[in-house]
Design a protein around this motif. Sequence first.
Motif, PDB file in Angstrom:
ATOM      1  N   ALA A 218      42.133  51.051  40.748  1.00  0.00           N
ATOM      2  CA  ALA A 218      41.856  50.485  39.427  1.00  0.00           C
ATOM      3  C   ALA A 218      42.842  49.378  39.092  1.00  0.00           C
ATOM      4  O   ALA A 218      42.466  48.326  38.560  1.00  0.00           O
ATOM      5  CB  ALA A 218      41.903  51.593  38.376  1.00  0.00           C
ATOM      6  N   THR A 219      44.104  49.602  39.399  1.00  0.00           N
ATOM      7  CA  THR A 219      45.129  48.590  39.112  1.00  0.00           C
ATOM      8  C   THR A 219      44.869  47.316  39.893  1.00  0.00           C
ATOM      9  O   THR A 219      45.011  46.200  39.359  1.00  0.00           O
ATOM     10  CB  THR A 219      46.524  49.146  39.447  1.00  0.00           C
ATOM     11  N   GLU A 220      44.467  47.439  41.148  1.00  0.00           N
ATOM     12  CA  GLU A 220      44.184  46.259  41.963  1.00  0.00           C
ATOM     13  C   GLU A 220      42.984  45.487  41.423  1.00  0.00           C
ATOM     14  O   GLU A 220      42.972  44.245  41.418  1.00  0.00           O
ATOM     15  CB  GLU A 220      43.937  46.679  43.410  1.00  0.00           C
ATOM     16  N   VAL A 221      41.964  46.204  40.961  1.00  0.00           N
ATOM     17  CA  VAL A 221      40.771  45.545  40.399  1.00  0.00           C
ATOM     18  C   VAL A 221      41.137  44.737  39.166  1.00  0.00           C
ATOM     19  O   VAL A 221      40.806  43.543  39.054  1.00  0.00           O
ATOM     20  CB  VAL A 221      39.696  46.597  40.049  1.00  0.00           C
ATOM     21  N   ILE A 222      41.814  45.357  38.210  1.00  0.00           N
ATOM     22  CA  ILE A 222      42.149  44.671  36.964  1.00  0.00           C
ATOM     23  C   ILE A 222      43.128  43.532  37.216  1.00  0.00           C
ATOM     24  O   ILE A 222      43.012  42.446  36.630  1.00  0.00           O
ATOM     25  CB  ILE A 222      42.735  45.672  35.938  1.00  0.00           C
ATOM     26  N   THR A 223      44.079  43.752  38.099  1.00  0.00           N
ATOM     27  CA  THR A 223      45.048  42.701  38.429  1.00  0.00           C
ATOM     28  C   THR A 223      44.357  41.470  38.975  1.00  0.00           C
ATOM     29  O   THR A 223      44.698  40.331  38.615  1.00  0.00           O
ATOM     30  CB  THR A 223      46.076  43.223  39.455  1.00  0.00           C
ATOM     31  N   GLN A 224      43.378  41.666  39.840  1.00  0.00           N
ATOM     32  CA  GLN A 224      42.663  40.534  40.421  1.00  0.00           C
ATOM     33  C   GLN A 224      41.909  39.758  39.353  1.00  0.00           C
ATOM     34  O   GLN A 224      41.870  38.519  39.371  1.00  0.00           O
ATOM     35  CB  GLN A 224      41.697  41.026  41.501  1.00  0.00           C
ATOM     36  N   MET A 225      41.320  40.448  38.388  1.00  0.00           N
ATOM     37  CA  MET A 225      40.560  39.777  37.333  1.00  0.00           C
ATOM     38  C   MET A 225      41.482  39.003  36.388  1.00  0.00           C
ATOM     39  O   MET A 225      41.170  37.882  35.978  1.00  0.00           O
ATOM     40  CB  MET A 225      39.737  40.802  36.560  1.00  0.00           C
ATOM     41  N   VAL A 226      42.622  39.593  36.069  1.00  0.00           N
ATOM     42  CA  VAL A 226      43.587  38.911  35.202  1.00  0.00           C
ATOM     43  C   VAL A 226      44.148  37.681  35.907  1.00  0.00           C
ATOM     44  O   VAL A 226      44.320  36.619  35.287  1.00  0.00           O
ATOM     45  CB  VAL A 226      44.722  39.877  34.803  1.00  0.00           C
ATOM     46  N   GLU A 227      44.421  37.798  37.192  1.00  0.00           N
ATOM     47  CA  GLU A 227      44.913  36.665  37.961  1.00  0.00           C
ATOM     48  C   GLU A 227      43.867  35.558  38.033  1.00  0.00           C
ATOM     49  O   GLU A 227      44.197  34.366  37.941  1.00  0.00           O
ATOM     50  CB  GLU A 227      45.294  37.120  39.370  1.00  0.00           C
ATOM     51  N   ARG A 228      42.612  35.942  38.169  1.00  0.00           N
ATOM     52  CA  ARG A 228      41.533  34.933  38.191  1.00  0.00           C
ATOM     53  C   ARG A 228      41.432  34.221  36.848  1.00  0.00           C
ATOM     54  O   ARG A 228      41.149  33.015  36.799  1.00  0.00           O
ATOM     55  CB  ARG A 228      40.210  35.633  38.534  1.00  0.00           C
ATOM     56  N   HIS A 229      41.684  34.914  35.756  1.00  0.00           N
ATOM     57  CA  HIS A 229      41.710  34.279  34.443  1.00  0.00           C
ATOM     58  C   HIS A 229      42.839  33.253  34.370  1.00  0.00           C
ATOM     59  O   HIS A 229      42.645  32.120  33.874  1.00  0.00           O
ATOM     60  CB  HIS A 229      41.895  35.330  33.346  1.00  0.00           C
ATOM     61  N   ARG A 230      44.007  33.626  34.866  1.00  0.00           N
ATOM     62  CA  ARG A 230      45.141  32.700  34.855  1.00  0.00           C
ATOM     63  C   ARG A 230      44.821  31.444  35.668  1.00  0.00           C
ATOM     64  O   ARG A 230      45.134  30.323  35.253  1.00  0.00           O
ATOM     65  CB  ARG A 230      46.379  33.392  35.430  1.00  0.00           C
ATOM     66  N   GLN A 231      44.176  31.617  36.809  1.00  0.00           N
ATOM     67  CA  GLN A 231      43.809  30.479  37.638  1.00  0.00           C
ATOM     68  C   GLN A 231      42.818  29.567  36.910  1.00  0.00           C
ATOM     69  O   GLN A 231      42.905  28.336  37.020  1.00  0.00           O
ATOM     70  CB  GLN A 231      43.212  30.968  38.948  1.00  0.00           C
ATOM     71  N   ALA A 232      41.882  30.165  36.172  1.00  0.00           N
ATOM     72  CA  ALA A 232      40.905  29.370  35.426  1.00  0.00           C
ATOM     73  C   ALA A 232      41.597  28.545  34.344  1.00  0.00           C
ATOM     74  O   ALA A 232      41.262  27.376  34.123  1.00  0.00           O
ATOM     75  CB  ALA A 232      39.846  30.278  34.812  1.00  0.00           C
ATOM     76  N   MET A 233      42.548  29.146  33.647  1.00  0.00           N
ATOM     77  CA  MET A 233      43.310  28.419  32.635  1.00  0.00           C
ATOM     78  C   MET A 233      44.010  27.213  33.248  1.00  0.00           C
ATOM     79  O   MET A 233      44.004  26.106  32.693  1.00  0.00           O
ATOM     80  CB  MET A 233      44.345  29.350  31.986  1.00  0.00           C
TER      81      MET A 233
END
Length: 378
Positions: A218-233
């Motif tokens: 679960a931690t890896e899933v959420i971490t990947q999504m948050v990181e993808r948000h940062r990349q989009a910003m």
Amino acid sequence: MTARKLPLSELPNAADDEADAAERSRLRRRRRRQRQRRTAIVLAVLVVLFGTSAYLVWDNIARPVVVGFFESNDYEGAGSGTVQVQIEAGDSGRAIGQTLQEADVVKSADAFVEATRSEPRAASIQPGTYLLRAQMSSQAALDLLLDPSSRVSIRAAVPEGLRKDQVFERLQEATGIPLADLEAAATSGEVGLPAEADGDPEGYLFPATYEFEPDVTATEVITQMVERHRQAMESVGVPEELRREVLIKASLIEKEAQLDEDFAKVARVIANRLEIGMPLQLDSTVNYATGKGGITTTPEDRETDSPYNTYKYPGLPPGPISSPGEKALAAALNPAEGDWLYFVAVDPETGETRFAETAEEHAQNVEVFRQWLRENDA
């Protein structure tokens, strides 16, 4: 000198001489047989020792060399059974071959490396878990590694505009990870949320199609999504000091706009209203406050006492109401030019939206929308 005559008893006897000769001959024959037996024993021992040494040399040194010289270092055919193999990011062809050899997928890393030399696509092998077979030829193994269908992964599609609870439901359906685990991970402080999120993942779970390994946590899933948000910003070019504001605006735009050409226009309406202190009056924020969905709100809904109710409270809501994609982020950062203060989707099925500068013009557009509602029993 006169010769001395020997007594008769001392004179040589012919019979005695013959007996002595016979005894000496017998002794010589016995000694010869003994020597022959000793020689035979020594030779036998030498033969055994030489044979044993020769066998050991052959079995341990010579035979493997000879057999290896004539035997292929590669298996033949497509193999059998199933073997899961993990390819790590950055693995070279040699490293991949070694992994396959250790799993008995290929016979030798050398054979696999040789197969990659004639395949330009070998450099494009992606990291991940692959479903291969045991004892297959190196070429067959390489073909499977280049076949996307051989990769064992979990695909999770998260569309734009979902609330965090809706995102968690999508992830649970795709990965099988319990909702409680996803929710706990998202608020654990271990997933890379920025400080301005204040521990709340709403809006930071970037919408995209993800591929996860079978044993993902679960931690890896959420971490990947948050990181993808940062990349989009970063990709959109949002300054760090504006990221929270842009995120909130983008979350509103994502819920209100349907057609690509309308994203920047909706962003302009929001900017214009904020500039003159006019309430945003967005149904999407009311639905967020009430937990409802749909394209309309009731008078009772619009009276909900929540800081997210932009009919009741001016300015932006205190946080994002959805997970926006890059189009919404870009629109929030760069609104279109225009004096619009109003908009309404007059045909929710096609997404047709009309923008207006005056209340009178907007009222006419709202009537078109109401006509659509009547015609569609909505």
